[in-house]
Design an enzyme around this catalytic site. Structure first.
Site, mmCIF file in Angstrom:
data_model
loop_
_atom_site.group_PDB
_atom_site.id
_atom_site.type_symbol
_atom_site.label_atom_id
_atom_site.label_comp_id
_atom_site.label_asym_id
_atom_site.label_seq_id
_atom_site.Cartn_x
_atom_site.Cartn_y
_atom_site.Cartn_z
ATOM 1 N N HIS A 145 -14.913 -36.297 39.473
ATOM 2 C CA HIS A 145 -14.213 -35.055 39.320
ATOM 3 C C HIS A 145 -13.917 -34.728 37.780
ATOM 4 O O HIS A 145 -13.147 -33.651 37.450
ATOM 5 C CB HIS A 145 -12.915 -35.034 40.168
ATOM 6 C CG HIS A 145 -13.426 -35.329 41.622
ATOM 7 N ND1 HIS A 145 -13.476 -36.735 42.072
ATOM 8 C CD2 HIS A 145 -13.763 -34.477 42.590
ATOM 9 C CE1 HIS A 145 -13.877 -36.654 43.454
ATOM 10 N NE2 HIS A 145 -14.037 -35.276 43.702
ATOM 11 N N GLU A 186 -14.719 -42.395 47.871
ATOM 12 C CA GLU A 186 -14.242 -42.497 46.737
ATOM 13 C C GLU A 186 -13.295 -43.562 46.826
ATOM 14 O O GLU A 186 -12.737 -43.993 47.589
ATOM 15 C CB GLU A 186 -13.370 -41.103 46.723
ATOM 16 C CG GLU A 186 -12.611 -40.908 45.387
ATOM 17 C CD GLU A 186 -11.031 -41.200 45.528
ATOM 18 O OE1 GLU A 186 -10.480 -40.548 46.404
ATOM 19 O OE2 GLU A 186 -10.676 -42.135 44.931
ATOM 20 N N CYS A 221 -14.457 -23.677 43.756
ATOM 21 C CA CYS A 221 -14.209 -22.667 45.042
ATOM 22 C C CYS A 221 -15.483 -23.320 45.787
ATOM 23 O O CYS A 221 -16.609 -23.725 45.437
ATOM 24 C CB CYS A 221 -14.346 -21.348 44.601
ATOM 25 S SG CYS A 221 -12.923 -20.909 43.660
ATOM 26 N N GLU A 275 -30.700 -32.589 44.982
ATOM 27 C CA GLU A 275 -30.248 -31.552 46.011
ATOM 28 C C GLU A 275 -29.879 -30.273 45.090
ATOM 29 O O GLU A 275 -29.179 -29.361 45.083
ATOM 30 C CB GLU A 275 -28.612 -31.734 46.413
ATOM 31 C CG GLU A 275 -28.474 -33.006 46.974
ATOM 32 C CD GLU A 275 -27.143 -33.482 47.749
ATOM 33 O OE1 GLU A 275 -26.139 -32.539 47.684
ATOM 34 O OE2 GLU A 275 -26.859 -34.414 48.027
HETATM 35 N N1 GLN Z 1 -24.375 -35.658 48.897
HETATM 36 C C1 GLN Z 1 -23.327 -34.866 48.527
HETATM 37 C C2 GLN Z 1 -23.564 -34.623 47.014
HETATM 38 O O1 GLN Z 1 -23.807 -35.436 46.295
HETATM 39 C C3 GLN Z 1 -21.950 -35.125 48.692
HETATM 40 C C4 GLN Z 1 -20.988 -34.262 48.302
HETATM 41 C C5 GLN Z 1 -19.645 -34.788 48.750
HETATM 42 O O2 GLN Z 1 -19.358 -35.655 49.115
HETATM 43 N N2 GLN Z 1 -18.779 -33.591 48.665
HETATM 44 O O3 GLN Z 1 -23.371 -33.368 46.245
#
Ligand code: GLN
Ligand code: ZN
Length: 757
Positions: free
Chosen positions: A696, A667, A517, A485
């Site tokens: 996180h 999660e 953010c 990504e």
């Molecule tokens: N596919 C997204 C990523 O890996 C999913 C992010 C998310 O769940 N907030 O960043």
């Protein structure tokens, strides 16, 4: 009439607090330097609010990370694992917020949860049997004093006792009720201090009052305030609710000795009805939330005036208020330099909402409100026809029938076909999609955006990143790969930019958690797919490996939930329009040889109405079908994954299964894997990857730790249905922790496989 707001964004118009905090985390600036930035933001916000003519200016709405976490520190609800690290107060606070791994120890962060039905996250306070709730913090007093020095007597804002106790997690045998006495004493102490400091008003935020309340809940709420309010002295107490209406406790609210009651007339479906049916107490001030704190559209003064007129029949003592804290909208339109004026004039961010409050006040106080210049200008704006209609899309949505939402053959049949096709090992390993977004990637994207990097250079740069990422995953030994990504700034904004009907902003940042953010795009018109959005990158990534490469999309419900939605058509209508567009992309990916497609519904749980009685009709009845429509057209051998952030879906577990995906990752690590029991009890059909570690936090989970999580999962989930993955995307992490974390994950999976044989 006076005006008030519930809270103001604290991250800074250009995210100054975020950048300063991150520098502090990297040891690039000192605590004093961080504090200096914080102070500048507070003083800027204060002067802005003063200048706007706002009558009740909040303080203590500032936070270095999160207001609930602040309250836990204020009330001594901080587990010893943090206090015993021997760090400074600020660093202890950050250790609880982010986890700590260093020479003084290794501790995980507090759990994090969505703040009611928003995309903001709060830190969940932990209370165990030995916790002693008492007033130990000083922040509300310091910040009140700081504003006073700047010439403003503010209205301090503190999370209320009831909401605090309801949000906390109880680790021992004691429950909220067992802490009521101590908590009431701590809040009484707080009121005494504010008396000494000369405060006139204090605001206790009690959003938990808009949720379904049991008789015990009501009892707890009443008993807390029966103990607290006798200690208010000369300070007036405002009980502030938001995100809904208080239908379960309106009478109790009116009966208690509050001086002000804050109600939400924007999201509170029944707020007006409650006032009309029960009246409003004579000796109290009504803080009327009429300016939407969650959306960015200009207020419609005509509708607002109608509400005020109705309210005036029941009370003369009204303060015009926002519906919730302005934390949930960006700071100022002044930074939106590229947005065309034809759109911009419909927008109001936090700063502009201050102006709106001032204008509504003027209108409401005028002898002939509809004759005022402000009213007329606003009426003219709202009567303009809106551009961006797309008849074809509307017709397609209208023509959808039941069978469009059903994927065939049914799940069990597909599962067999897919097992045969992919031949994955037991406990397949994968990631959620994104890989670290390094400074290099961000600056390349910025350069491209500004036109300083050509399209072709940018594309080869991204290709190089994808190639590195694929090679890295092969080396680590993951089974199902992702492209990383790198082309995306954000999982929703990226799609917003590729879809017709969306507007995107430049600096419209909204705090999501801590220093993170997001910049939600804006749904302006009818949505359609202008062109393929991800196919090019996924196809390239797949060409580099023999392993399956997951196509990676964001689902319609999440796209909508993380956008600023339209208010002129229903959410359902918008969701189905987006679903149409994402379905086209899914089919395009499939046609181009992508065999596994992940459609993220990270935010599905988030907008579930706060009251159970509203769940189906107001949400699930269209949200689940919108997701199903996205993938109902694919072949049986194409595997559909979905991902959801947060495992708080025990109560909608059947609906999640009903999304009819083949695999779901979510999660779990931050919530002690409690969701596993629910999966088992409900015979969850979809294959699952409950995240084995928390992304996180920057700490690296050990192989043993991951194995322990896997064995716990094995007790509840059939081996052939279990996937192993982190709990969310890795974009906010660095490579330094990502590589060892994933290596440990793969090794843990391998060992688990061996042990299983
Ligand atoms: N596919 C997204 C990523 O890996 C999913 C992010 C998310 O769940 N907030 O960043
Ligand atoms: Zn996630």
């Amino acid at each position: 009439m006076n005006t008030s707001i519930i809270g103001y964004p604290r991250i800074g118009g250009l995210r100054e607090l975020k950048f300063a905090s991150e520098k502090y985390f990297r040891n690039e600036i000192t605590a004093d330097e961080l504090e200096k930035t914080a102070k500048e933001i507070r003083s800027y916000n204060l002067s802005l609010q003063k200048k706007s003519g706002l009558d009740y200016i909040p303080s203590n709405d500032f936070s270095f990370y999160d207001g609930v976490l602040d309250t836990a520190f204020l009330l001594n609800a901080v587990p010893e694992r943090y206090t015993s690290l021997g760090l400074s107060t600020l660093d202890t606070y950050f250790a609880a917020a982010r986890g700590y791994q260093g020479e003084k120890g290794d501790v995980k962060a507090f759990a994090m949860k969505k703040w009611y039905n928003t995309n903001y996250h709060y830190m969940v306070p932990e209370i165990d049997d030995s916790t002693e709730i008492k007033l130990v913090g000083t922040k509300p007093f310091t910040l009140f004093g700081e504003a006073l020095e700047n010439g403003v007597k503010t209205k301090p804002v503190v999370i209320g006792a009831y909401t605090f106790l309801k949000l906390a997690r109880y680790k021992g045998s004691k429950k909220a009720e067992d802490f009521a006495e101590q908590t009431a004493a701590a809040y009484s102490e707080l009121l005494k201090k504010f008396n000494e400091l000369g405060a006139e008003w204090i605001q206790f935020d009690e959003p938990s009052l808009v949720k379904d309340m049991t008789a015990e809940d009501i009892k707890l709420f009443v008993s807390l305030y029966e103990k607290i309010l006798p200690n208010k002295g000369t300070v007036k107490v405002l009980v502030q609710t938001y995100f809904g209406d208080v239908r379960d406790c309106y009478k109790e609210l009116c009966g208690l000795d509050f001086d002000g009651i804050g109600l939400d007339f924007t999201e509170g479906k029944k707020s007006l009805e409650l006032v009309k049916a029960n009246g409003f107490p004579k000796n109290k001030t009504l803080f009327a939330g009429v300016v939407n704190g969650k959306n960015i559209w200009r207020n419609n003064y005509a509708s607002t005036l109608l509400v005020i007129t109705e309210l005036k029949k029941h009370t003369a003592d009204i303060v015009l208020n926002t519906s919730c804290s302005l934390l949930h909208v960006p700071c100022t339109l002044a930074n939106e330099t590229k947005l065309d004026e034809k759109y911009k004039k419909h927008f109001a961010y936090a700063e502009e909402k201050l102006t709106e409050l001032a204008e509504i006040k003027k209108i409401a106080d005028a002898e002939c409100p509809t004759e005022t210049e402000e009213y007329r200008r606003n009426a003219a704006l709202h009567s303009e026809p809106r551009s961006g209609g797309n008849e074809e899309v509307r017709n397609k949505v209208a023509a959808l029938t039941e069978k469009d939402f059903v994927r065939l053959p049914e799940f069990a049949e597909r599962e067999k076909i897919q097992k045969a096709r992919f031949e994955l090992p037991l406990f397949p390993t994968t990631t959620i999609g994104s890989f670290p977004q390094t400074a290099e990637i961000k600056s390349a994207r910025n350069a491209h955006r500004k036109g300083e990097m050509s399209d072709s250079n940018y594309e080869s740069f991204i290709e190089k990143k994808i190639a590195d990422c694929v090679a890295l995953q092969e080396e680590i030994g993951l089974d199902v790969l992702v492209h990383g990504e790198f082309e995306r700034n954000d999982m929703v904004e990226y799609f917003g930019e590729c879809l017709d009907g969306y507007l995107f902003t430049e600096k419209a940042w909204v705090q999501s958690y801590g220093t993170r953010c997001v910049k939600p795009p804006v749904v302006w018109g009818d949505i359609s797919r202008a062109k393929p959005m991800t196919v090019r990158w996924s196809v390239y990534a797949q060409s580099l490996t023999k392993k399956p490469m997951k196509g990676m999309l964001t689902g319609p419900v999440t796209i909508l939930n993380w956008s600023f939605p339209r208010e002129d058509i229903s959410l359902k209508e918008s969701a189905l329009q987006i679903a149409l567009a994402i379905r086209e992309e899914v089919l395009d990916l499939e046609a181009n040889g992508i065999s596994i497609i992940q459609v993220d519904e990270a935010a599905l749980r988030e907008k579930l109405p706060l009251r159970k009685s509203d769940w189906r009709e107001d949400y699930l009845d269209w949200a689940i079908p919108a997701f199903r429509y996205v993938h109902s057209g694919v072949k049986p051998e194409t595997q559909i994954h979905t991902h959801m952030c947060y495992s708080e879906f025990a109560d909608i577990i059947k609906d999640i299964d009903d999304m009819d995906a083949d695999v779901i990752t979510f999660e779990a690590s931050r919530s002690d894997l409690t969701i596993l029991d629910v999966l088992k009890e409900n015979n969850f059909r979809t294959e699952v990857g409950p995240g084995v570690y928390d992304i996180h936090s920057p700490r690296v989970p050990s192989k043993e730790e991951i194995k322990a999580a896997v064995s716990k999962m094995r007790e509840r989930i059939p081996a052939e249905k279990l996937w192993i993955n982190p709990d969310c995307g890795l974009k906010t992490r660095g490579n330094a922790e990502t590589v060892p974390s994933l290596t440990n994950l793969v090794n843990a999976a391998k060992e688990a496989r061996n042990e299983n044989c």
